[in-house]
Design a protein around this motif. Structure first.
Motif, PDB file in Angstrom:
ATOM      1  N   LEU A  72       0.645  -1.322  -0.012  1.00 21.21           N
ATOM      2  CA  LEU A  72       0.164   0.235   0.165  1.00 21.21           C
ATOM      3  C   LEU A  72       0.828   1.331  -0.086  1.00 21.21           C
ATOM      4  O   LEU A  72       0.440   2.378  -0.354  1.00 21.21           O
ATOM      5  CB  LEU A  72      -0.965   0.051   1.367  1.00 21.21           C
ATOM      6  CG  LEU A  72      -1.880  -1.042   1.273  1.00 21.21           C
ATOM      7  CD1 LEU A  72      -2.819  -1.031   2.506  1.00 21.21           C
ATOM      8  CD2 LEU A  72      -2.989  -0.876  -0.011  1.00 21.21           C
ATOM      9  N   SER A  73       2.146   1.139   0.563  1.00 20.28           N
ATOM     10  CA  SER A  73       2.884   2.366   0.486  1.00 20.28           C
ATOM     11  C   SER A  73       3.846   2.634  -0.911  1.00 20.28           C
ATOM     12  O   SER A  73       4.404   3.393  -1.164  1.00 20.28           O
ATOM     13  CB  SER A  73       3.842   2.210   1.605  1.00 20.28           C
ATOM     14  OG  SER A  73       4.627   1.146   1.336  1.00 20.28           O
ATOM     15  N   LYS A  74       3.453   1.684  -1.776  1.00 22.96           N
ATOM     16  CA  LYS A  74       4.288   1.726  -3.079  1.00 22.96           C
ATOM     17  C   LYS A  74       3.447   2.694  -3.925  1.00 22.96           C
ATOM     18  O   LYS A  74       2.454   3.006  -3.810  1.00 22.96           O
ATOM     19  CB  LYS A  74       4.318   0.296  -3.715  1.00 22.96           C
ATOM     20  CG  LYS A  74       5.339  -0.559  -3.154  1.00 22.96           C
ATOM     21  CD  LYS A  74       5.497  -1.916  -4.195  1.00 22.96           C
ATOM     22  CE  LYS A  74       6.537  -2.741  -3.737  1.00 22.96           C
ATOM     23  NZ  LYS A  74       7.716  -2.313  -3.640  1.00 22.96           N
ATOM     24  N   GLU A  75       4.374   3.397  -4.756  1.00 22.18           N
ATOM     25  CA  GLU A  75       3.904   4.259  -5.776  1.00 22.18           C
ATOM     26  C   GLU A  75       2.884   3.801  -6.678  1.00 22.18           C
ATOM     27  O   GLU A  75       3.030   2.671  -7.474  1.00 22.18           O
ATOM     28  CB  GLU A  75       4.944   5.310  -6.530  1.00 22.18           C
ATOM     29  CG  GLU A  75       4.477   6.134  -7.384  1.00 22.18           C
ATOM     30  CD  GLU A  75       5.498   6.686  -8.193  1.00 22.18           C
ATOM     31  OE1 GLU A  75       5.370   7.483  -9.277  1.00 22.18           O
ATOM     32  OE2 GLU A  75       6.853   6.173  -8.109  1.00 22.18           O
ATOM     33  N   LEU A  76       1.746   4.519  -7.037  1.00 24.56           N
ATOM     34  CA  LEU A  76       0.624   4.095  -7.751  1.00 24.56           C
ATOM     35  C   LEU A  76       1.130   4.582  -9.203  1.00 24.56           C
ATOM     36  O   LEU A  76       0.944   5.574  -9.421  1.00 24.56           O
ATOM     37  CB  LEU A  76      -0.770   4.408  -7.544  1.00 24.56           C
ATOM     38  CG  LEU A  76      -1.756   4.215  -8.462  1.00 24.56           C
ATOM     39  CD1 LEU A  76      -1.907   2.735  -8.495  1.00 24.56           C
ATOM     40  CD2 LEU A  76      -3.015   4.895  -8.058  1.00 24.56           C
TER      41      LEU A  76
END
Length: 332
Positions: free
Chosen positions: A65-69
């Motif tokens: 969830l903390s990764k870049e979209l």
């Protein structure tokens, strides 16, 4: 109870069932999958992050969830955004008519079996939308493979379920479960129930095979074949969108297990333990079977997959339906 109270109770019940399913998927999809696969392949799974490695669930959630979209250039943005939501919703909505035991069933329409197949098949729309909207040839190829596979195996799946309907005489899920509570035969003082897996084991095997194709597990994981098309239709999804894609995959596996348990294994029926516990055990047994297939069965080629579906499964499912109708007609 008034209309407002009924509505609020329905919303609360749906929220509780949804929360339970999401928790089950989080445990089974992140931690259980690794443990089961390691057991089948004689390896060591996660065991360092928390007791028994259970905190890997939190670690993976935070990591993903903390990764870049990242949105690919040229993506069809509205379709790209909505595809994962379609896939998750189609699986969750299917549980609305599943009798889970202990009074847990959100709805019980007369055409419940038709409903569950109808909403679960909407996932095909999400798959092809994701592949097309990603503006990636590998993703598009994966979406096309997914649609071809789903069409080839949904027909045998529905036809095999129709043979259960012939036995039960109803499309209502609760009535299908109730029809399996009688005793089929008594052996050594042990009552064998009329579970349709015992009554018609050929249909049970057909349904399990077609279900493997529907949930994309080996030997039918061609739409995502990593060695051929990177990750198929979900290649360009990252961060929360990847989580939704991953989530939808495992919810569909559990929905498939819930349908198998309801149609062939007596639903929540079982001795001593509460009905909900028996339902959960049966659903998890189907899940473990899919993970065993993922670990032990080699992938077939796309041409072999289509040939098995159209020339093998379809013919066998029609033969099963015809023989079931003849047998029931003669007995009746």
């Amino acid at each position: 109870m008034g209309a407002l109270e009924t509505f609020l109770v329905s919303i609360l019940a749906a929220a509780l069932v949804g929360t339970f399913l999401l928790t089950l998927v989080a445990v089974s999809g992140i931690w259980g999958k690794r443990k089961i696969t390691a057991a089948f392949t004689d390896r060591i799974a996660v065991n360092r992050i928390g007791p028994f490695g259970l905190l890997i669930i939190v670690a993976d959630a935070v990591r993903l969830l903390s990764k870049e979209l990242i949105i690919p250039d040229g993506a069809d943005r509205p379709a790209y955004d909505i595809a994962p939501i379609i896939m998750v919703a189609s699986a969750l909505l299917g549980f609305a008519v599943i009798p889970m035991g202990s009074g847990v069933q959100l709805a019980d329409p007369e055409a419940g079996l038709v409903y569950v197949f109808a909403v679960s098949s909407v996932a095909s729309v999400g798959l092809v939308t994701a592949g097309y909207a990603s503006n990636n040839k590998f993703s598009f190829l994966g979406g096309l493979r997914a649609v071809a596979q789903n069409i080839a195996y949904e027909i045998p799946l529905v036809l095999t379920a129709a043979s259960v309907v012939i036995f039960a005489g109803t499309l209502q899920m609760s009535e299908i479960v109730a029809a399996q509570t009688e005793t089929l035969v008594t052996l050594g003082g042990l009552d064998i129930p009329t579970w349709y897996a015992f009554v018609n084991p050929f249909a049970f095997v057909l349904f399990m095979a077609a279900n493997l194709a529907e949930v994309g597990r080996n030997p039918f994981d061609v739409p995502e074949a990593p060695t051929e098309i990177v990750a198929g239709w979900q290649t360009e999804y990252s961060s929360v969108y990847f989580v939704l894609c991953y989530l939808s995959e495992f919810i569909h596996i559990f929905l498939g297990g819930a349908i198998v348990a309801t149609l062939f294994l007596g639903g929540p029926a079982g001795p001593v333990l509460p009905g909900f516990v028996w339902f959960l055990i049966k659903m998890l047994a189907v899940y473990i079977f899919t993970q065993w297939a993922r670990s032990a069965v080699p992938r077939v080629r796309i041409d072999q997959l289509i040939e098995i579906g159209w020339k093998g499964m379809l013919v066998l499912s029609f033969a099963n339906l015809l023989l079931t109708a003849i047998i029931v007609g003669v007995i009746a």
